[in-house]
Write an enzyme that holds these catalytic residues in place. Structure first.
Site, mmCIF file in Angstrom:
data_model
loop_
_atom_site.group_PDB
_atom_site.id
_atom_site.type_symbol
_atom_site.label_atom_id
_atom_site.label_comp_id
_atom_site.label_asym_id
_atom_site.label_seq_id
_atom_site.Cartn_x
_atom_site.Cartn_y
_atom_site.Cartn_z
ATOM 1 N N HIS A 83 -2.426 -113.605 0.175
ATOM 2 C CA HIS A 83 -2.496 -112.219 0.635
ATOM 3 C C HIS A 83 -1.820 -112.116 1.997
ATOM 4 C CE1 HIS A 83 -6.386 -111.756 -1.904
ATOM 5 N NE2 HIS A 83 -5.382 -111.180 -2.537
ATOM 6 N N CYS A 139 -11.159 -111.601 5.422
ATOM 7 C CA CYS A 139 -11.489 -111.423 4.004
ATOM 8 C C CYS A 139 -12.846 -110.755 3.833
ATOM 9 C CB CYS A 139 -11.516 -112.777 3.289
ATOM 10 S SG CYS A 139 -9.892 -113.499 2.989
ATOM 11 N N GLU A 159 -4.385 -105.702 -4.818
ATOM 12 C CA GLU A 159 -5.397 -106.564 -4.192
ATOM 13 C C GLU A 159 -6.062 -105.910 -2.981
ATOM 14 O OE1 GLU A 159 -5.948 -110.182 -5.092
ATOM 15 O OE2 GLU A 159 -5.082 -109.498 -6.976
#
Length: 448
Positions: free
Chosen positions: A253, A374, A177
């Site tokens: 995350h 993000c 990721e």
């Protein structure tokens, strides 16, 4: 690469014209909670641009990563929808609206998931290395790596300074990721650093703990593969496991529960599966770069995990200022959560390394499950590397004005789930991105 001759650039994702709330990301609480509500693509893009502009004006290195073309017609054709572009969209909307939503996903705006980046100070060959994330846990994200690789190769094309690696194999064993599960700790952006890979599960160890409610998206195997590709030194590379309980609480995350910058780790006490062992490993690795780790620990008693997730306290940017102190870039939601607001007031009064809050309204992104961290990919570059990258994506006042005008020309101010069936939307997006590629000086960026 010397300390004084390096600078960190934050590459923020420019929100695309098809920004929508499809609720595609199981495990991302905010995304799931806002499923099928109406979005405002224009506002989303302008909010992101305002953040970029403000930080650039403060002197922080700031650049953009452009949006990806949407819808992904190649994906739709690959699974059996044929005919003209309009036919493909109409058939997909009727037979598989969820897949059409995936093909229209706005998720590339969260460039913390675009790739993992190791600066030249850490790599065996002195180049800055990028490994494109495969994001194979979710259909809507697994399609991104093709264009992400193309974009990174266009911006960082000089192979004397940069190495761009393709995504890892598209299999759960190598679920990757990107930088959202990666922390770099160092004495300065140009100094040798410690690279920290945070993973959620081990593919080949059935005895290792794992979450039971939500998926663990990053594997240890993927993290080790990236470290090998980048030529990282073992003694300056640390692998830490997320606490499975926080993944099940919505921490999909690591950047939702901790963030690091320079020699500072800002983290929640439940970020890692064994806090004491994690800190011991980090301190040991930091000795290899002659730097002492400074920690800012947030206890659960002050900020419960649910408040950390809902406010995105840790999905913040931690930025080094010229005076050696740090600024914390947080979303407005941190001021609206009582526990988090109280904690931040105490933090500012503590005399610690973080002495400034910079707050932004990013509600369009937040409702889709992404905060300030993000939205950005951190890239530390030497002066020579910064000069070698494509200059047209570096944020300045001229580019900001041009992009605002471009957004106002091309973006809708309302996008409902049913609008994805409108073939005109696809035409609008392609028209906008064709103009953007010219504006940024990247004429071959897209394959329409």
């Amino acid at each position: 690469m010397s300390n004084h001759a390096s600078r960190e650039y934050n590459f923020d994702g420019l929100v695309g014209p098809s920004h929508n709330y499809a609720g595609l990301s199981f495990g991302n609480v905010a995304s799931f909670n806002n499923v099928k509500s109406t979005s405002n693509p224009r506002e989303a893009a302008l909010q992101g641009l305002e953040k970029m502009r403000t930080l650039a004006l403060r002197g922080f290195g700031q650049a953009i990563l452009p949006p990806q073309a949407r819808p992904n017609l190649r994906l739709l054709r690959q699974i059996g929808f044929g005919g003209s572009d309009a036919d493909v969209i109409a058939k997909a909307y009727k037979a598989a609206p969820e897949v059409l939503a995936c093909a229209y996903s706005a998720s590339p705006m969260w460039t913390a998931n675009a790739a993992t980046v190791s600066p030249g100070a850490d790599t065996a060959d002195g180049r800055t290395h990028f490994t494109v994330a495969n994001l194979n846990n979710k259909l809507h994200r697994a399609q991104e790596h093709v264009q992400t690789e193309r974009t990174l190769r266009a911006i960082f094309r000089d192979q004397a300074h940069f190495a761009v690696h393709a995504a890892l194999p598209q299999t759960p064993a190598f679920g990757d990721e990107g930088a959202a599960n990666h922390i770099r700790l160092c004495g300065g952006h140009g100094a040798r650093g410690v690279e920290v890979f945070v993973y959620g599960r081990e593919e080949f160890s059935r005895a290792a703990p794992a979450p039971v409610r939500f998926p663990a998206r990053q594997t240890l195997e993927a993290s080790k593969a990236v470290a090998r590709l980048h030529g990282l030194e073992e003694r300056r590379t640390v692998y830490l496991q997320q606490d499975p309980a926080v993944i099940d609480a919505g921490v999909f995350h690591n950047d939702v529960i901790s963030v690091g910058n320079a020699d500072v780790l800002f983290y929640h006490e439940h970020a890692f599966i064994d806090e004491r062992c994690a800190l011991d490993a980090l301190r040991g690795a930091m000795r290899a770069v002659d730097t002492e780790l400074r920690t800012v620990r947030v206890p659960a008693a002050a900020v419960p995990v649910r408040d950390a997730v809902s406010s995105y306290l840790f999905n913040s940017q931690l930025l080094s200022k010229p005076d050696g102190r740090m600024a914390l870039v947080v979303p407005q939601e941190c001021r609206e959560n009582a526990a988090v607001a109280h904690y931040l007031d105490d933090l500012m009064a503590s005399g610690g390394p973080i002495d400034e809050l910079i707050c932004f309204d990013l509600r369009q992104s937040m409702r889709n499950g992404g905060g300030p961290a993000c939205l950005r990919l951190r890239v530390a570059l030497s002066d020579a590397q910064a000069a070698a990258m494509h200059q047209g994506v570096i944020m300045n006042e001229t580019l900001y004005v041009r992009l605002v005008a471009w957004v106002n020309r091309h973006y809708r101010d309302r996008l409902a789930p049913s609008d994805l069936a409108d073939p005109q939307l696809a035409i609008e997006v392609n028209t906008a991105l064709a103009e953007l590629s010219t504006l940024l000086g990247l004429p071959d960026l897209y394959e329409f």
